[in-house]
Scaffold this motif. Structure first.
Motif, PDB file in Angstrom:
ATOM      1  N   GLU A 122       6.995   2.233  -4.317  1.00  0.00           N
ATOM      2  CA  GLU A 122       5.842   3.109  -4.183  1.00  0.00           C
ATOM      3  C   GLU A 122       5.872   4.134  -5.303  1.00  0.00           C
ATOM      4  N   THR A 123       4.703   4.513  -5.754  1.00  0.00           N
ATOM      5  CA  THR A 123       4.592   5.576  -6.747  1.00  0.00           C
ATOM      6  C   THR A 123       3.952   6.786  -6.083  1.00  0.00           C
ATOM      7  N   PHE A 124       4.207   7.948  -6.657  1.00  0.00           N
ATOM      8  CA  PHE A 124       3.692   9.193  -6.117  1.00  0.00           C
ATOM      9  C   PHE A 124       3.658  10.216  -7.238  1.00  0.00           C
ATOM     10  N   PRO A 125       2.963  11.323  -7.057  1.00  0.00           N
ATOM     11  CA  PRO A 125       2.967  12.363  -8.096  1.00  0.00           C
ATOM     12  C   PRO A 125       4.400  12.820  -8.352  1.00  0.00           C
ATOM     13  N   THR A 126       4.705  13.096  -9.581  1.00  0.00           N
ATOM     14  CA  THR A 126       6.053  13.524  -9.951  1.00  0.00           C
ATOM     15  C   THR A 126       6.471  14.711  -9.092  1.00  0.00           C
ATOM     16  N   ALA A 167       9.796   5.197  -6.137  1.00  0.00           N
ATOM     17  CA  ALA A 167      10.986   4.877  -5.352  1.00  0.00           C
ATOM     18  C   ALA A 167      10.853   3.446  -4.849  1.00  0.00           C
ATOM     19  N   GLY A 168      11.984   2.791  -4.652  1.00  0.00           N
ATOM     20  CA  GLY A 168      11.980   1.455  -4.088  1.00  0.00           C
ATOM     21  C   GLY A 168      12.062   0.351  -5.123  1.00  0.00           C
ATOM     22  N   TRP A 169      11.697  -0.855  -4.678  1.00  0.00           N
ATOM     23  CA  TRP A 169      11.821  -2.045  -5.524  1.00  0.00           C
ATOM     24  C   TRP A 169      10.643  -2.985  -5.295  1.00  0.00           C
ATOM     25  N   ARG A 170      10.280  -3.689  -6.356  1.00  0.00           N
ATOM     26  CA  ARG A 170       9.313  -4.782  -6.290  1.00  0.00           C
ATOM     27  C   ARG A 170       9.672  -5.766  -7.405  1.00  0.00           C
TER      28      ARG A 170
END
Length: 180
Positions: free
Chosen positions: A10-14, A22-25
């Motif tokens: 997942e992506t999110f604002p810095t 965070a995480g994996w794909r």
């Protein structure tokens, strides 16, 4: 060895720690997996003595890292791993990456295992492998110390020599159990 199970990417604002994912794909580079997975974990004291970390996702080891340091806990007790991403040809990488995780499923994403890779040679010079997180095989710190005291000529001679040569600078910090 420390194992960390990663969730979905997942992506999110810095955030305040400079993280934006965070995480994996599938398709992430090793560097992207390292950056998204290395930080903000509740790590116990045992983490301080671990040499390697494996990152797992979807039932496979996706990354191996040699740990250089683990940061101090932040305000909420979470810590960040700093290390070197291992590549093919490194024994830890070759044994684990692309394989089933060496730990069972758990609700806790952090698990510890003991492996032969965690062992280092005893600092006394005996050639034996010492337990993870330790500098000496149990009892060998005293053996090494007494051998050196004997070389100087006994305790009184050692104390005299030490008092004459010590500059007040510590050579290396060690704990009482012999771990550095």
């Amino acid at each position: 060895m420390l194992t960390i199970a990663l969730g979905a990417y997942e992506t999110f604002p810095t955030d305040q720690y400079g993280k934006s994912a965070a995480g994996w794909r599938p398709g992430l580079t090793d560097h992207q997996v390292y950056e998204s997975g290395r930080g903000r974990w509740k790590l116990g004291a045992r983490a301080n003595s671990e040499r390697y970390a494996l990152f797992t996702a979807k039932g496979i080891v996706v990354l191996a890292v040699e740990i250089n340091s683990i940061g101090a806990p932040d305000a909420d007790g979470r810590r960040t791993i700093t290390g070197t991403v291992l590549q093919p040809g490194d024994p830890v990488y070759d044994k684990y990456v692309g394989e089933d995780p060496p730990v069972g499923r758990s609700q806790n994403p952090i698990q510890y295992i003991e492996t032969p890779f965690d062992r280092t040679e005893c600092a006394c010079g005996c050639g034996n492998a010492n337990p993870p997180g330790r500098t000496f095989v149990p009892g060998h710190d005293q053996k090494a110390l007494h051998e050196r005291v004997a070389k100087v000529g006994g305790v009184a001679a050692f104390l005299h020599w030490f008092d004459q040569t010590w500059t007040g600078e510590a050579v290396g910090a060690t704990t009482t159990d012999g771990a550095e």
